[in-house]
Design a protein around this motif. Structure first.
Motif, PDB file in Angstrom:
ATOM      1  N   LEU A 119      41.587  38.252  64.189  1.00 39.24           N
ATOM      2  CA  LEU A 119      41.147  39.409  63.412  1.00 39.24           C
ATOM      3  C   LEU A 119      42.306  39.923  62.568  1.00 39.24           C
ATOM      4  CD1 LEU A 119      38.999  41.783  62.931  1.00 39.24           C
ATOM      5  CD2 LEU A 119      40.179  42.964  64.784  1.00 39.24           C
ATOM      6  N   LEU A 120      42.010  40.254  61.307  1.00 42.41           N
ATOM      7  CA  LEU A 120      42.970  40.913  60.435  1.00 42.41           C
ATOM      8  C   LEU A 120      42.594  42.385  60.391  1.00 42.41           C
ATOM      9  CD1 LEU A 120      45.221  41.076  58.263  1.00 42.41           C
ATOM     10  CD2 LEU A 120      43.475  40.442  56.569  1.00 42.41           C
ATOM     11  N   PHE A 121      43.533  43.253  60.754  1.00 46.70           N
ATOM     12  CA  PHE A 121      43.322  44.708  60.721  1.00 46.70           C
ATOM     13  C   PHE A 121      44.332  45.277  59.739  1.00 46.70           C
ATOM     14  CE2 PHE A 121      44.109  48.974  62.793  1.00 46.70           C
ATOM     15  CZ  PHE A 121      42.924  49.546  62.351  1.00 46.70           C
ATOM     16  N   THR A 122      43.858  45.699  58.557  1.00 44.28           N
ATOM     17  CA  THR A 122      44.776  46.106  57.503  1.00 44.28           C
ATOM     18  C   THR A 122      44.413  47.433  56.869  1.00 44.28           C
ATOM     19  OG1 THR A 122      45.811  45.431  55.410  1.00 44.28           O
ATOM     20  CG2 THR A 122      43.519  44.766  55.734  1.00 44.28           C
ATOM     21  N   ASP A 123      45.449  48.170  56.491  1.00 39.88           N
ATOM     22  CA  ASP A 123      45.260  49.380  55.705  1.00 39.88           C
ATOM     23  C   ASP A 123      44.792  48.955  54.322  1.00 39.88           C
ATOM     24  OD1 ASP A 123      45.292  51.954  54.736  1.00 39.88           O
ATOM     25  OD2 ASP A 123      47.426  52.291  55.072  1.00 39.88           O
ATOM     26  N   VAL A 124      43.991  49.783  53.666  1.00 42.14           N
ATOM     27  CA  VAL A 124      43.526  49.490  52.317  1.00 42.14           C
ATOM     28  C   VAL A 124      44.674  49.663  51.321  1.00 42.14           C
ATOM     29  CG1 VAL A 124      41.951  50.209  50.472  1.00 42.14           C
ATOM     30  CG2 VAL A 124      41.149  50.132  52.840  1.00 42.14           C
ATOM     31  N   VAL A 125      45.430  50.750  51.475  1.00 42.11           N
ATOM     32  CA  VAL A 125      46.531  51.050  50.553  1.00 42.11           C
ATOM     33  C   VAL A 125      47.837  50.627  51.213  1.00 42.11           C
ATOM     34  CG1 VAL A 125      47.722  52.855  49.263  1.00 42.11           C
ATOM     35  CG2 VAL A 125      45.244  52.999  49.600  1.00 42.11           C
ATOM     36  N   LEU A 126      48.513  49.650  50.590  1.00 44.30           N
ATOM     37  CA  LEU A 126      49.773  49.131  51.118  1.00 44.30           C
ATOM     38  C   LEU A 126      50.841  49.179  50.034  1.00 44.30           C
ATOM     39  CD1 LEU A 126      48.459  45.892  52.897  1.00 44.30           C
ATOM     40  CD2 LEU A 126      49.276  47.970  54.034  1.00 44.30           C
ATOM     41  N   THR A 127      52.083  49.283  50.450  1.00 44.36           N
ATOM     42  CA  THR A 127      53.187  49.162  49.507  1.00 44.36           C
ATOM     43  C   THR A 127      53.541  47.688  49.379  1.00 44.36           C
ATOM     44  OG1 THR A 127      54.780  49.492  51.296  1.00 44.36           O
ATOM     45  CG2 THR A 127      54.139  51.436  50.046  1.00 44.36           C
ATOM     46  N   GLY A 128      54.405  47.359  48.429  1.00 46.43           N
ATOM     47  CA  GLY A 128      54.864  45.980  48.290  1.00 46.43           C
ATOM     48  C   GLY A 128      54.105  45.157  47.273  1.00 46.43           C
ATOM     49  N   GLY A 129      53.218  45.776  46.513  1.00 45.94           N
ATOM     50  CA  GLY A 129      52.550  45.064  45.436  1.00 45.94           C
ATOM     51  C   GLY A 129      51.230  44.404  45.770  1.00 45.94           C
ATOM     52  N   MET A 130      50.816  44.416  47.022  1.00 46.25           N
ATOM     53  CA  MET A 130      49.542  43.800  47.398  1.00 46.25           C
ATOM     54  C   MET A 130      48.783  44.790  48.281  1.00 46.25           C
ATOM     55  SD  MET A 130      48.835  40.286  49.576  1.00 46.25           S
ATOM     56  CE  MET A 130      49.286  39.161  48.284  1.00 46.25           C
ATOM     57  N   ASN A 131      47.597  45.219  47.830  1.00 50.42           N
ATOM     58  CA  ASN A 131      46.822  46.138  48.660  1.00 50.42           C
ATOM     59  C   ASN A 131      46.027  45.359  49.715  1.00 50.42           C
ATOM     60  OD1 ASN A 131      44.364  45.222  47.505  1.00 50.42           O
ATOM     61  ND2 ASN A 131      44.413  46.808  45.938  1.00 50.42           N
ATOM     62  N   GLY A 132      45.381  46.095  50.607  1.00 52.42           N
ATOM     63  CA  GLY A 132      44.652  45.458  51.697  1.00 52.42           C
ATOM     64  C   GLY A 132      43.518  44.566  51.232  1.00 52.42           C
ATOM     65  N   ARG A 133      42.844  44.941  50.151  1.00 50.43           N
ATOM     66  CA  ARG A 133      41.746  44.125  49.621  1.00 50.43           C
ATOM     67  C   ARG A 133      42.273  42.783  49.111  1.00 50.43           C
ATOM     68  NH1 ARG A 133      36.637  44.485  47.185  1.00 50.43           N
ATOM     69  NH2 ARG A 133      36.062  42.325  46.850  1.00 50.43           N
ATOM     70  N   ALA A 134      43.379  42.808  48.340  1.00 47.28           N
ATOM     71  CA  ALA A 134      43.965  41.563  47.830  1.00 47.28           C
ATOM     72  C   ALA A 134      44.460  40.691  48.983  1.00 47.28           C
ATOM     73  CB  ALA A 134      45.112  41.876  46.866  1.00 47.28           C
ATOM     74  N   LEU A 135      45.043  41.332  49.995  1.00 50.08           N
ATOM     75  CA  LEU A 135      45.494  40.595  51.180  1.00 50.08           C
ATOM     76  C   LEU A 135      44.310  39.926  51.862  1.00 50.08           C
ATOM     77  CD1 LEU A 135      47.520  39.786  53.400  1.00 50.08           C
ATOM     78  CD2 LEU A 135      47.113  42.037  54.438  1.00 50.08           C
ATOM     79  N   SER A 136      43.235  40.661  52.050  1.00 52.89           N
ATOM     80  CA  SER A 136      42.036  40.122  52.691  1.00 52.89           C
ATOM     81  C   SER A 136      41.494  38.923  51.924  1.00 52.89           C
ATOM     82  CB  SER A 136      40.971  41.213  52.780  1.00 52.89           C
ATOM     83  OG  SER A 136      39.732  40.672  53.148  1.00 52.89           O
ATOM     84  N   ASP A 137      41.450  39.030  50.594  1.00 55.82           N
ATOM     85  CA  ASP A 137      40.952  37.931  49.769  1.00 55.82           C
ATOM     86  C   ASP A 137      41.814  36.677  49.942  1.00 55.82           C
ATOM     87  OD1 ASP A 137      38.951  39.592  48.858  1.00 55.82           O
ATOM     88  OD2 ASP A 137      39.906  40.000  46.915  1.00 55.82           O
ATOM     89  N   GLU A 138      43.138  36.867  49.945  1.00 64.02           N
ATOM     90  CA  GLU A 138      44.048  35.725  50.080  1.00 64.02           C
ATOM     91  C   GLU A 138      43.960  35.113  51.486  1.00 64.02           C
ATOM     92  OE1 GLU A 138      46.408  32.712  49.145  1.00 64.02           O
ATOM     93  OE2 GLU A 138      45.627  34.160  47.696  1.00 64.02           O
ATOM     94  N   VAL A 139      43.864  35.950  52.511  1.00 64.20           N
ATOM     95  CA  VAL A 139      43.727  35.446  53.882  1.00 64.20           C
ATOM     96  C   VAL A 139      42.414  34.683  54.027  1.00 64.20           C
ATOM     97  CG1 VAL A 139      43.411  36.143  56.295  1.00 64.20           C
ATOM     98  CG2 VAL A 139      45.263  37.140  54.953  1.00 64.20           C
ATOM     99  N   SER A 140      41.346  35.177  53.410  1.00 62.66           N
ATOM    100  CA  SER A 140      40.049  34.490  53.479  1.00 62.66           C
ATOM    101  C   SER A 140      40.097  33.113  52.831  1.00 62.66           C
ATOM    102  CB  SER A 140      38.967  35.339  52.801  1.00 62.66           C
ATOM    103  OG  SER A 140      38.744  36.502  53.556  1.00 62.66           O
ATOM    104  N   ARG A 141      40.903  32.963  51.774  1.00 59.89           N
ATOM    105  CA  ARG A 141      41.061  31.639  51.151  1.00 59.89           C
ATOM    106  C   ARG A 141      41.781  30.684  52.102  1.00 59.89           C
ATOM    107  NH1 ARG A 141      41.049  34.578  46.444  1.00 59.89           N
ATOM    108  NH2 ARG A 141      43.232  35.176  46.312  1.00 59.89           N
TER     109      ARG A 141
END
Length: 193
Positions: A119-141
């Motif tokens: 399971l990936l448990f992520t905040d929606v708003v993240l620092t570092g240039g990648m938000n939680g939605r973009a992270l989720s999309d990349e992890v799903s790939r």
């Protein structure tokens, strides 16, 4: 509710969003008037209680049955150190194996090294240039079918209407309780079994 005077990566305007969410959940509304050079006036309208002056007898709280983990691996991605510590400690106490990251790129490195993540448990708003939605999309790939649970201090309506998440994505609001986290994580993991 996403307004902030802070630079990118230095804050998210979360305070106003939390006030808005609380007031809406209480069946009230907020009026904000701001004039350049004059300042801002905020009025909060809440429904009035009409009834007796006597307080009702307090009902004993039902303690929820704690649903525990069976050693599943959860990747927690949270840029706020205190929240990350609370979340990881809670999940470990519930019987899960927890990996943690402070931002998206670090999380992607962990995903590459740990294919056993359940399971990936992520905040929606993240620092570092990648938000939680973009992270989720990349992890799903990289790992199709991995369930994702998002968390945010914004109301679910605000986060969906501002395009940060799509309707139907799994979300738990901050602050969350021990019992809420336990229940939501277990439900997410049980759907994938």
């Amino acid at each position: 509710p996403f307004f902030t005077t802070k630079e990118a990566g230095k804050g998210t305007g979360l305070g106003l969003s939390q006030v808005y969410g609380f007031v809406r959940q209480s069946n009230g509304h907020v009026r904000i008037n701001s004039e350049l050079g004059e300042g801002t006036t905020i009025k909060i309208y809440l429904p009035r209680l009409i009834g007796s002056d006597e307080e009702p007898a307090e009902m004993p709280a039902k303690s929820p049955v704690m649903v525990r983990g069976a050693g599943e691996t959860i990747l927690v991605v949270e840029d706020e150190p205190d929240l990350r510590a609370y979340t990881t400690e809670t999940l470990r106490d519930l019987g899960y194996r927890v990996l943690e990251a402070a931002e998206g790129r670090e999380a992607l490195e962990i995903v590459e090294r740990h294919p056993e993540i359940d399971l990936l448990f992520t905040d929606v708003v993240l620092t570092g240039g990648m938000n939680g939605r973009a992270l989720s999309d990349e992890v799903s790939r990289r790992k199709p079918g991995l369930p994702v649970l998002f968390t945010t201090g914004y109301t679910s309506n605000a986060i969906v209407h501002h395009g940060r998440l799509d309707p139907g994505m799994h979300l738990i609001g901050k602050p969350f309780t021990y019992a809420e986290l336990a229940t939501k994580v277990r439900r997410m993991l049980d759907r994938t079994v």
